[in-house]
Design a protein around this motif. Structure first.
Motif, PDB file in Angstrom:
ATOM      1  N   HIS A  92       5.827 -23.065  62.414  1.00 43.42           N
ATOM      2  CA  HIS A  92       6.731 -23.583  61.393  1.00 43.42           C
ATOM      3  C   HIS A  92       7.948 -23.256  61.687  1.00 43.42           C
ATOM      4  CE1 HIS A  92       5.370 -19.438  60.105  1.00 43.42           C
ATOM      5  NE2 HIS A  92       6.624 -19.259  59.625  1.00 43.42           N
ATOM      6  N   VAL A  93       8.476 -22.256  62.228  1.00 47.36           N
ATOM      7  CA  VAL A  93       9.774 -21.838  62.887  1.00 47.36           C
ATOM      8  C   VAL A  93      10.313 -22.786  64.000  1.00 47.36           C
ATOM      9  CG1 VAL A  93      11.175 -20.221  63.898  1.00 47.36           C
ATOM     10  CG2 VAL A  93       9.664 -19.465  62.123  1.00 47.36           C
ATOM     11  N   TRP A  94       9.442 -22.999  64.789  1.00 46.32           N
ATOM     12  CA  TRP A  94       9.719 -23.970  65.918  1.00 46.32           C
ATOM     13  C   TRP A  94       9.997 -25.220  65.577  1.00 46.32           C
ATOM     14  CZ3 TRP A  94      11.606 -23.894  70.717  1.00 46.32           C
ATOM     15  CH2 TRP A  94      11.544 -25.232  71.404  1.00 46.32           C
ATOM     16  N   GLY A  95       9.055 -25.737  64.658  1.00 46.91           N
ATOM     17  CA  GLY A  95       9.123 -27.255  63.827  1.00 46.91           C
ATOM     18  C   GLY A  95       9.276 -28.247  64.908  1.00 46.91           C
ATOM     19  N   ASP A  96      10.333 -28.991  64.922  1.00 48.98           N
ATOM     20  CA  ASP A  96      10.801 -30.048  65.889  1.00 48.98           C
ATOM     21  C   ASP A  96      11.489 -29.790  66.943  1.00 48.98           C
ATOM     22  OD1 ASP A  96      13.167 -29.630  64.661  1.00 48.98           O
ATOM     23  OD2 ASP A  96      13.448 -31.655  63.820  1.00 48.98           O
ATOM     24  N   GLY A  97      11.800 -28.185  67.188  1.00 50.67           N
ATOM     25  CA  GLY A  97      12.398 -27.861  68.312  1.00 50.67           C
ATOM     26  C   GLY A  97      13.842 -28.010  68.370  1.00 50.67           C
ATOM     27  N   ASP A  98      14.492 -28.512  67.218  1.00 49.52           N
ATOM     28  CA  ASP A  98      15.838 -29.046  67.247  1.00 49.52           C
ATOM     29  C   ASP A  98      16.398 -27.573  67.302  1.00 49.52           C
ATOM     30  OD1 ASP A  98      18.599 -30.339  66.201  1.00 49.52           O
ATOM     31  OD2 ASP A  98      18.278 -28.801  64.850  1.00 49.52           O
ATOM     32  N   GLN A  99      17.353 -27.160  68.049  1.00 50.66           N
ATOM     33  CA  GLN A  99      17.959 -25.915  68.521  1.00 50.66           C
ATOM     34  C   GLN A  99      18.421 -25.275  67.088  1.00 50.66           C
ATOM     35  OE1 GLN A  99      20.538 -25.120  71.821  1.00 50.66           O
ATOM     36  NE2 GLN A  99      19.675 -26.577  72.879  1.00 50.66           N
ATOM     37  N   GLU A 100      19.486 -25.851  66.517  1.00 55.84           N
ATOM     38  CA  GLU A 100      20.063 -25.119  65.296  1.00 55.84           C
ATOM     39  C   GLU A 100      18.917 -25.150  64.022  1.00 55.84           C
ATOM     40  OE1 GLU A 100      22.533 -23.053  63.008  1.00 55.84           O
ATOM     41  OE2 GLU A 100      22.505 -23.483  65.095  1.00 55.84           O
ATOM     42  N   GLY A 101      18.012 -25.796  64.086  1.00 62.55           N
ATOM     43  CA  GLY A 101      16.887 -25.964  63.054  1.00 62.55           C
ATOM     44  C   GLY A 101      15.936 -24.641  63.209  1.00 62.55           C
ATOM     45  N   VAL A 102      15.762 -24.392  64.578  1.00 57.95           N
ATOM     46  CA  VAL A 102      15.093 -23.342  64.815  1.00 57.95           C
ATOM     47  C   VAL A 102      15.472 -21.937  64.405  1.00 57.95           C
ATOM     48  CG1 VAL A 102      13.879 -21.926  66.795  1.00 57.95           C
ATOM     49  CG2 VAL A 102      13.759 -24.562  66.754  1.00 57.95           C
ATOM     50  N   ARG A 103      16.852 -22.107  64.699  1.00 57.69           N
ATOM     51  CA  ARG A 103      17.643 -20.669  64.375  1.00 57.69           C
ATOM     52  C   ARG A 103      17.425 -20.460  62.885  1.00 57.69           C
ATOM     53  NH1 ARG A 103      21.577 -23.221  67.721  1.00 57.69           N
ATOM     54  NH2 ARG A 103      21.326 -22.471  70.028  1.00 57.69           N
ATOM     55  N   GLN A 104      18.135 -21.554  62.154  1.00 58.59           N
ATOM     56  CA  GLN A 104      17.928 -21.540  60.795  1.00 58.59           C
ATOM     57  C   GLN A 104      16.563 -21.156  60.088  1.00 58.59           C
ATOM     58  OE1 GLN A 104      20.491 -21.611  58.727  1.00 58.59           O
ATOM     59  NE2 GLN A 104      21.983 -21.906  60.662  1.00 58.59           N
ATOM     60  N   ARG A 105      15.379 -21.793  60.656  1.00 57.01           N
ATOM     61  CA  ARG A 105      14.221 -21.260  60.201  1.00 57.01           C
ATOM     62  C   ARG A 105      13.720 -19.941  60.553  1.00 57.01           C
ATOM     63  NH1 ARG A 105      13.798 -26.841  61.647  1.00 57.01           N
ATOM     64  NH2 ARG A 105      12.769 -26.459  63.725  1.00 57.01           N
ATOM     65  N   ALA A 106      14.202 -19.492  61.632  1.00 58.53           N
ATOM     66  CA  ALA A 106      13.985 -18.014  62.152  1.00 58.53           C
ATOM     67  C   ALA A 106      14.738 -17.122  61.298  1.00 58.53           C
ATOM     68  CB  ALA A 106      14.307 -17.814  63.653  1.00 58.53           C
ATOM     69  N   ALA A 107      15.781 -17.550  60.577  1.00 54.23           N
ATOM     70  CA  ALA A 107      16.619 -16.723  59.851  1.00 54.23           C
ATOM     71  C   ALA A 107      15.799 -16.445  58.566  1.00 54.23           C
ATOM     72  CB  ALA A 107      17.954 -17.176  59.529  1.00 54.23           C
ATOM     73  N   GLU A 108      15.142 -17.726  58.045  1.00 53.36           N
ATOM     74  CA  GLU A 108      14.590 -17.627  56.866  1.00 53.36           C
ATOM     75  C   GLU A 108      13.201 -16.894  57.055  1.00 53.36           C
ATOM     76  OE1 GLU A 108      13.854 -21.902  56.193  1.00 53.36           O
ATOM     77  OE2 GLU A 108      15.884 -22.456  55.652  1.00 53.36           O
ATOM     78  N   GLU A 109      12.616 -16.897  58.170  1.00 54.25           N
ATOM     79  CA  GLU A 109      11.498 -16.002  58.381  1.00 54.25           C
ATOM     80  C   GLU A 109      11.736 -14.311  58.494  1.00 54.25           C
ATOM     81  OE1 GLU A 109       7.364 -16.330  59.518  1.00 54.25           O
ATOM     82  OE2 GLU A 109       8.796 -17.322  58.472  1.00 54.25           O
ATOM     83  N   MET A 110      12.882 -14.292  58.811  1.00 53.51           N
ATOM     84  CA  MET A 110      13.656 -12.715  58.867  1.00 53.51           C
ATOM     85  C   MET A 110      13.459 -12.241  57.460  1.00 53.51           C
ATOM     86  SD  MET A 110      13.649 -11.837  62.006  1.00 53.51           S
ATOM     87  CE  MET A 110      12.264 -13.056  62.190  1.00 53.51           C
ATOM     88  N   ILE A 111      14.034 -13.061  56.468  1.00 51.65           N
ATOM     89  CA  ILE A 111      14.071 -12.781  55.156  1.00 51.65           C
ATOM     90  C   ILE A 111      12.740 -12.577  54.380  1.00 51.65           C
ATOM     91  CG2 ILE A 111      15.221 -13.304  52.942  1.00 51.65           C
ATOM     92  CD1 ILE A 111      17.565 -14.701  54.476  1.00 51.65           C
ATOM     93  N   LYS A 112      11.886 -13.666  54.853  1.00 53.91           N
ATOM     94  CA  LYS A 112      10.520 -13.646  54.236  1.00 53.91           C
ATOM     95  C   LYS A 112       9.767 -12.414  54.604  1.00 53.91           C
ATOM     96  CE  LYS A 112       9.873 -18.664  54.218  1.00 53.91           C
ATOM     97  NZ  LYS A 112       9.098 -19.647  54.800  1.00 53.91           N
ATOM     98  N   THR A 113       9.971 -12.011  55.810  1.00 52.50           N
ATOM     99  CA  THR A 113       9.546 -10.680  56.381  1.00 52.50           C
ATOM    100  C   THR A 113       9.934  -9.368  55.633  1.00 52.50           C
ATOM    101  OG1 THR A 113       9.260 -11.907  58.594  1.00 52.50           O
ATOM    102  CG2 THR A 113       8.998  -9.392  58.446  1.00 52.50           C
ATOM    103  N   ALA A 114      11.171  -9.475  55.244  1.00 49.01           N
ATOM    104  CA  ALA A 114      11.452  -8.252  54.428  1.00 49.01           C
ATOM    105  C   ALA A 114      10.589  -8.194  53.180  1.00 49.01           C
ATOM    106  CB  ALA A 114      13.177  -8.376  54.070  1.00 49.01           C
TER     107      ALA A 114
END
Length: 332
Positions: A92-114
């Motif tokens: 779900h972080v990789w998604g469509d592989g769009d570079q900025e999209g991956v980075r943004q979803r990864a940032a969201e995942e970091m907050i979810k992890t907290a």
């Protein structure tokens, strides 16, 4: 004092979580540091009921949970994204592989992890940050200083909003300073903290193995960042005393090849001086877990993990609570 000895499950994610619980207990560990891949800690599935089930499973085996680790998705927050990241990012972080999209979803995942850490009753999340400038490490073509400065600015712009959410939750993020990260030695760790304006939610998961083969003073790292050591990995490495055919950069060669200048080794079988590490941790008052990150391409991992647990319990010791020469002084 006996610090808890835990097993980081990142290298065991091919096994179901209950299996690794069983094995960790058999090996002699006091607890686990659960990775956020495999089925060990699934951030996208984790509600309070899920977290309670995870804690109950560990309790079933008389194990405690001290931290969770999100190295893989964390790497995607700051990296230039390419095909390698598809193999480490959550789907779900990789998604469509769009570079900025991956980075943004990864940032969201970091907050979810907290938020998941909070539900688990934890206050430390370990992981990687990624780096927009690791590829500029060797300065040819010559790298203008402004490119490095912009890299740290980008790191700060991506991570400060994440760390602000950690701060609100009472959770800290512990970067494992490591080649490919924004901080990989003492100097770059200072640069990272400066870029973040010494954000109180940011610190380090100390791991000596990544400093040793770089010839970075890993004991000095403990003292320089004494108030930022949030977690400790116990991991060993071996490096050669003589020139080799493959140097510190690894020569595009797989781990374990005996032509390499350095390789990870099971605890006590490399060159890291754990005696000095324990003394430094005592000096700074670190009472948290000593988490074994087991990697050794030349050794059976189950035998190695059991041996490593015994090694850490043997090498750890409490600081003295008296001056050794007090009994010699008559006026006391």
């Amino acid at each position: 004092m006996s610090r808890p000895v835990t097993l980081f499950t990142g290298q065991w994610a091919d096994l179901p979580i209950e299996t690794i619980c069983q094995k960790a207990k058999e090996f002699g560990y006091d607890g686990l540091e659960l990775c956020c891949w495999g089925d060990h800690m699934e951030v996208d599935k984790a509600d309070q009921a899920y977290c309670d089930e995870r804690k109950a499973l560990l309790e079933k085996y008389d194990l405690k949970l001290f931290a969770i680790s999100t190295h893989l998705d964390g790497q995607c927050v700051c990296d230039p994204i390419d095909q390698r990241h598809k193999s480490i990012a959550s789907p779900h972080v990789w998604g469509d592989g769009d570079q900025e999209g991956v980075r943004q979803r990864a940032a969201e995942e970091m907050i979810k992890t907290a938020k998941v850490a909070k539900m688990l009753g934890l206050d430390v999340v370990n992981g990687f940050t990624g780096s927009p400038i690791w590829h500029l490490l060797y300065s040819f073509p010559a790298v203008p200083q402004e490119m490095i400065e912009k890299g740290y600015e980008e790191f700060a712009s991506r991570w400060i909003p994440i760390l602000d959410e950690y701060q609100k939750l009472g959770v800290k993020f512990a970067l494992e300073a490591h080649p490919t990260e924004i901080a990989f030695d003492i100097h770059t760790a200072h640069l990272a903290l400066k870029a973040l304006d010494n954000h109180p939610a940011f610190g380090f998961n100390f791991d000596p193995s990544h400093f040793g083969y770089q010839h970075v003073d890993y004991v000095r790292f403990i003292y320089e960042f004494s108030d930022r050591i949030f977690h400790v990995h116990m991991k060993d490495a071996y490096w050669s005393d003589v020139p080799m055919g493959v140097g510190v950069f690894g020569g595009h060669m797989e781990f374990g090849d005996n032509r390499r200048y350095w390789n990870f080794r099971s605890l006590g079988r490399g060159k890291v001086n754990f005696e000095n590490i324990i003394r430094a941790l005592n000096d700074i008052g670190y009472n948290g877990p000593l988490s074994v990150e087991w990697e050794d391409s030349g050794m059976n991992r189950e035998a190695g993990a059991a041996e490593a647990c015994a090694f850490v319990k043997k090498v750890d010791f409490a600081p003295s609570d008296v001056a050794f020469d007090d009994a010699m002084q008559k006026d006391k």
